[in-house]
Design a protein around this motif. Sequence first.
Motif, PDB file in Angstrom:
ATOM      1  N   SER A  98       0.813  -1.224   0.000  1.00 28.17           N
ATOM      2  CA  SER A  98       0.000   0.000   0.000  1.00 28.17           C
ATOM      3  C   SER A  98       0.844   1.270   0.000  1.00 28.17           C
ATOM      4  O   SER A  98       0.481   2.272   0.621  1.00 28.17           O
ATOM      5  N   GLY A  99       1.993   1.214  -0.655  1.00 26.25           N
ATOM      6  CA  GLY A  99       2.818   2.408  -0.804  1.00 26.25           C
ATOM      7  C   GLY A  99       3.669   2.781   0.386  1.00 26.25           C
ATOM      8  O   GLY A  99       4.215   3.888   0.445  1.00 26.25           O
ATOM      9  N   GLN A 100       3.836   1.886   1.353  1.00 27.11           N
ATOM     10  CA  GLN A 100       4.582   2.221   2.561  1.00 27.11           C
ATOM     11  C   GLN A 100       6.052   2.506   2.270  1.00 27.11           C
ATOM     12  O   GLN A 100       6.679   3.320   2.974  1.00 27.11           O
ATOM     13  N   GLY A 101       6.612   1.857   1.260  1.00 30.77           N
ATOM     14  CA  GLY A 101       8.008   2.108   0.912  1.00 30.77           C
ATOM     15  C   GLY A 101       8.229   3.526   0.435  1.00 30.77           C
ATOM     16  O   GLY A 101       9.239   4.168   0.766  1.00 30.77           O
ATOM     17  N   LEU A 102       7.283   4.057  -0.347  1.00 26.44           N
ATOM     18  CA  LEU A 102       7.404   5.430  -0.823  1.00 26.44           C
ATOM     19  C   LEU A 102       7.103   6.439   0.285  1.00 26.44           C
ATOM     20  O   LEU A 102       7.747   7.493   0.374  1.00 26.44           O
ATOM     21  N   MET A 103       6.129   6.114   1.123  1.00 20.94           N
ATOM     22  CA  MET A 103       5.808   7.025   2.224  1.00 20.94           C
ATOM     23  C   MET A 103       6.986   7.153   3.182  1.00 20.94           C
ATOM     24  O   MET A 103       7.182   8.202   3.805  1.00 20.94           O
ATOM     25  N   ALA A 104       7.775   6.088   3.311  1.00 20.95           N
ATOM     26  CA  ALA A 104       8.918   6.125   4.215  1.00 20.95           C
ATOM     27  C   ALA A 104       9.965   7.146   3.776  1.00 20.95           C
ATOM     28  O   ALA A 104      10.696   7.685   4.606  1.00 20.95           O
ATOM     29  N   VAL A 105      10.038   7.430   2.468  1.00 18.83           N
ATOM     30  CA  VAL A 105      10.978   8.449   1.983  1.00 18.83           C
ATOM     31  C   VAL A 105      10.571   9.817   2.518  1.00 18.83           C
ATOM     32  O   VAL A 105      11.410  10.605   2.988  1.00 18.83           O
ATOM     33  N   ALA A 106       9.267  10.114   2.479  1.00 17.87           N
ATOM     34  CA  ALA A 106       8.775  11.371   3.064  1.00 17.87           C
ATOM     35  C   ALA A 106       8.994  11.384   4.565  1.00 17.87           C
ATOM     36  O   ALA A 106       9.313  12.432   5.151  1.00 17.87           O
ATOM     37  N   LEU A 107       8.863  10.227   5.194  1.00 17.34           N
ATOM     38  CA  LEU A 107       9.076  10.122   6.636  1.00 17.34           C
ATOM     39  C   LEU A 107      10.507  10.498   7.008  1.00 17.34           C
ATOM     40  O   LEU A 107      10.743  11.185   8.009  1.00 17.34           O
ATOM     41  N   VAL A 108      11.473  10.050   6.203  1.00 14.68           N
ATOM     42  CA  VAL A 108      12.888  10.347   6.474  1.00 14.68           C
ATOM     43  C   VAL A 108      13.152  11.846   6.376  1.00 14.68           C
ATOM     44  O   VAL A 108      13.879  12.418   7.203  1.00 14.68           O
ATOM     45  N   ILE A 109      12.579  12.507   5.376  1.00 13.21           N
ATOM     46  CA  ILE A 109      12.744  13.962   5.250  1.00 13.21           C
ATOM     47  C   ILE A 109      12.117  14.664   6.448  1.00 13.21           C
ATOM     48  O   ILE A 109      12.684  15.594   7.022  1.00 13.21           O
ATOM     49  N   PHE A 110      10.930  14.208   6.844  1.00 16.38           N
ATOM     50  CA  PHE A 110      10.240  14.762   8.005  1.00 16.38           C
ATOM     51  C   PHE A 110      11.088  14.593   9.274  1.00 16.38           C
ATOM     52  O   PHE A 110      11.112  15.481  10.141  1.00 16.38           O
ATOM     53  N   ALA A 111      11.781  13.455   9.388  1.00 12.94           N
ATOM     54  CA  ALA A 111      12.611  13.161  10.557  1.00 12.94           C
ATOM     55  C   ALA A 111      13.993  13.782  10.480  1.00 12.94           C
ATOM     56  O   ALA A 111      14.806  13.576  11.380  1.00 12.94           O
ATOM     57  N   ARG A 112      14.275  14.530   9.414  1.00  9.84           N
ATOM     58  CA  ARG A 112      15.554  15.212   9.236  1.00  9.84           C
ATOM     59  C   ARG A 112      16.738  14.250   9.307  1.00  9.84           C
ATOM     60  O   ARG A 112      17.756  14.529   9.918  1.00  9.84           O
ATOM     61  N   TRP A 113      16.576  13.060   8.725  1.00 13.78           N
ATOM     62  CA  TRP A 113      17.651  12.087   8.581  1.00 13.78           C
ATOM     63  C   TRP A 113      18.220  11.658   9.933  1.00 13.78           C
ATOM     64  O   TRP A 113      19.373  11.261  10.039  1.00 13.78           O
ATOM     65  N   ASN A 114      17.390  11.693  10.956  1.00  8.64           N
ATOM     66  CA  ASN A 114      17.785  11.299  12.304  1.00  8.64           C
ATOM     67  C   ASN A 114      17.098   9.979  12.649  1.00  8.64           C
ATOM     68  O   ASN A 114      15.860   9.921  12.688  1.00  8.64           O
ATOM     69  N   PRO A 115      17.852   8.911  12.930  1.00 10.53           N
ATOM     70  CA  PRO A 115      17.215   7.612  13.211  1.00 10.53           C
ATOM     71  C   PRO A 115      16.246   7.638  14.382  1.00 10.53           C
ATOM     72  O   PRO A 115      15.204   6.979  14.338  1.00 10.53           O
ATOM     73  N   LEU A 116      16.561   8.382  15.447  1.00 12.34           N
ATOM     74  CA  LEU A 116      15.635   8.466  16.572  1.00 12.34           C
ATOM     75  C   LEU A 116      14.338   9.162  16.177  1.00 12.34           C
ATOM     76  O   LEU A 116      13.246   8.746  16.572  1.00 12.34           O
ATOM     77  N   ALA A 117      14.466  10.223  15.387  1.00  9.21           N
ATOM     78  CA  ALA A 117      13.274  10.911  14.893  1.00  9.21           C
ATOM     79  C   ALA A 117      12.496  10.013  13.936  1.00  9.21           C
ATOM     80  O   ALA A 117      11.264  10.100  13.867  1.00  9.21           O
ATOM     81  N   CYS A 118      13.179   9.158  13.207  1.00  8.11           N
ATOM     82  CA  CYS A 118      12.498   8.187  12.333  1.00  8.11           C
ATOM     83  C   CYS A 118      11.608   7.261  13.156  1.00  8.11           C
ATOM     84  O   CYS A 118      10.511   6.893  12.720  1.00  8.11           O
ATOM     85  N   PHE A 119      12.081   6.877  14.329  1.00  8.03           N
ATOM     86  CA  PHE A 119      11.282   6.023  15.206  1.00  8.03           C
ATOM     87  C   PHE A 119       9.985   6.723  15.618  1.00  8.03           C
ATOM     88  O   PHE A 119       8.895   6.157  15.525  1.00  8.03           O
ATOM     89  N   GLY A 120      10.100   7.986  16.045  1.00  9.42           N
ATOM     90  CA  GLY A 120       8.914   8.740  16.423  1.00  9.42           C
ATOM     91  C   GLY A 120       7.982   8.983  15.246  1.00  9.42           C
ATOM     92  O   GLY A 120       6.757   8.855  15.370  1.00  9.42           O
ATOM     93  N   ALA A 121       8.559   9.307  14.084  1.00  9.23           N
ATOM     94  CA  ALA A 121       7.743   9.559  12.900  1.00  9.23           C
ATOM     95  C   ALA A 121       7.045   8.282  12.442  1.00  9.23           C
ATOM     96  O   ALA A 121       5.901   8.325  11.977  1.00  9.23           O
ATOM     97  N   ALA A 122       7.722   7.141  12.574  1.00  9.36           N
ATOM     98  CA  ALA A 122       7.108   5.865  12.199  1.00  9.36           C
ATOM     99  C   ALA A 122       5.889   5.578  13.078  1.00  9.36           C
ATOM    100  O   ALA A 122       4.858   5.102  12.591  1.00  9.36           O
TER     101      ALA A 122
END
Length: 307
Positions: free
Chosen positions: A225-249
């Motif tokens: 359902s497009g989760q792979g593409l949405m994750a790219v936007a998630l990474v930009i939203f998280a400013r390339w920070n793995p901890l922020a990726c966890f919260g954004a996920a």
Amino acid sequence: METDLGYWIIPLAILGGAIRVSTPFLFVSLGEALTERSGRINLGLEGTLVFGAMSGYALAYLTGSPWLGVLAAAICGALFGLVHGVICSLPRVNDIAVGIAMMILGMGLAFYFGKPFVQPVAPDLPAISFGWWSDVPQVRAALEVNVLFLIGAALAVLLWWMLRTTRVGLTLRVVGDSTDAARAMGLRPALIRTCATAVGGAFAGVGGAYLSLYYPGSWNEGISSGQGLMAVALVIFARWNPLACFGAALLFGGAGALGPVLQSVGVSEGYYLFFAAPYVLTLGVLIATSSPTRAMTGAPGELSITK
């Protein structure tokens, strides 16, 4: 909408749903954050996610071991990432175009090889119940956490620490920020980016295995359902920070859980509109981060989207 917990069942169910739905987002975003930190963007992770779901489900069914399925998905994802990385290392090759091609290839191969595994039932990944203390079934269900989510949370902390404090992290950041500076230090940017893309692909493959082996726990052609593409936007939203990726996920996972939660508590009209919440959130994130003054704040300098 009467339940044993009254209206408290809604936030509790959203929490449980967020944990379940967020796990693929978490793994794909961590892999993409690692890849983009090296200065390369991989839009092919949607195809890697789908192929990982198929390969993991197939091997789990054939061997009876869901963990062998996860391993197979990680290996397949790494191979996709390796191919992507090698192609992008060639002169005058655009990584965004290659990513789109790899996405189509991965989905096509998954649909072709996955046809025999649509009906068979593979074993599920194990989960840990953190609701053992409660006799309420809703609480037990909401607090049943899959092992891969816990592994993903630990990996987010590990990657954050690695990027900030280790030589490997420094090398990755230097390569991502400036190819010339990396070469001046005696590094090999193409090799490092290829390795980072392969590891990122392995993460995406594991995210796919979670989809087919736990939630929703079956293999079909529309599983991602497009989760792979949405994750790219998630990474930009998280400013390339793995901890922020966890919260954004978790945020994206909570949005994805809204529709099923409302349906489960008896909302019979309009709940289906909330199934679009993850896509609306993705659009909102892209709009919010498109400001010329802050859109690429913190972005690695060698990314295609920064040039």
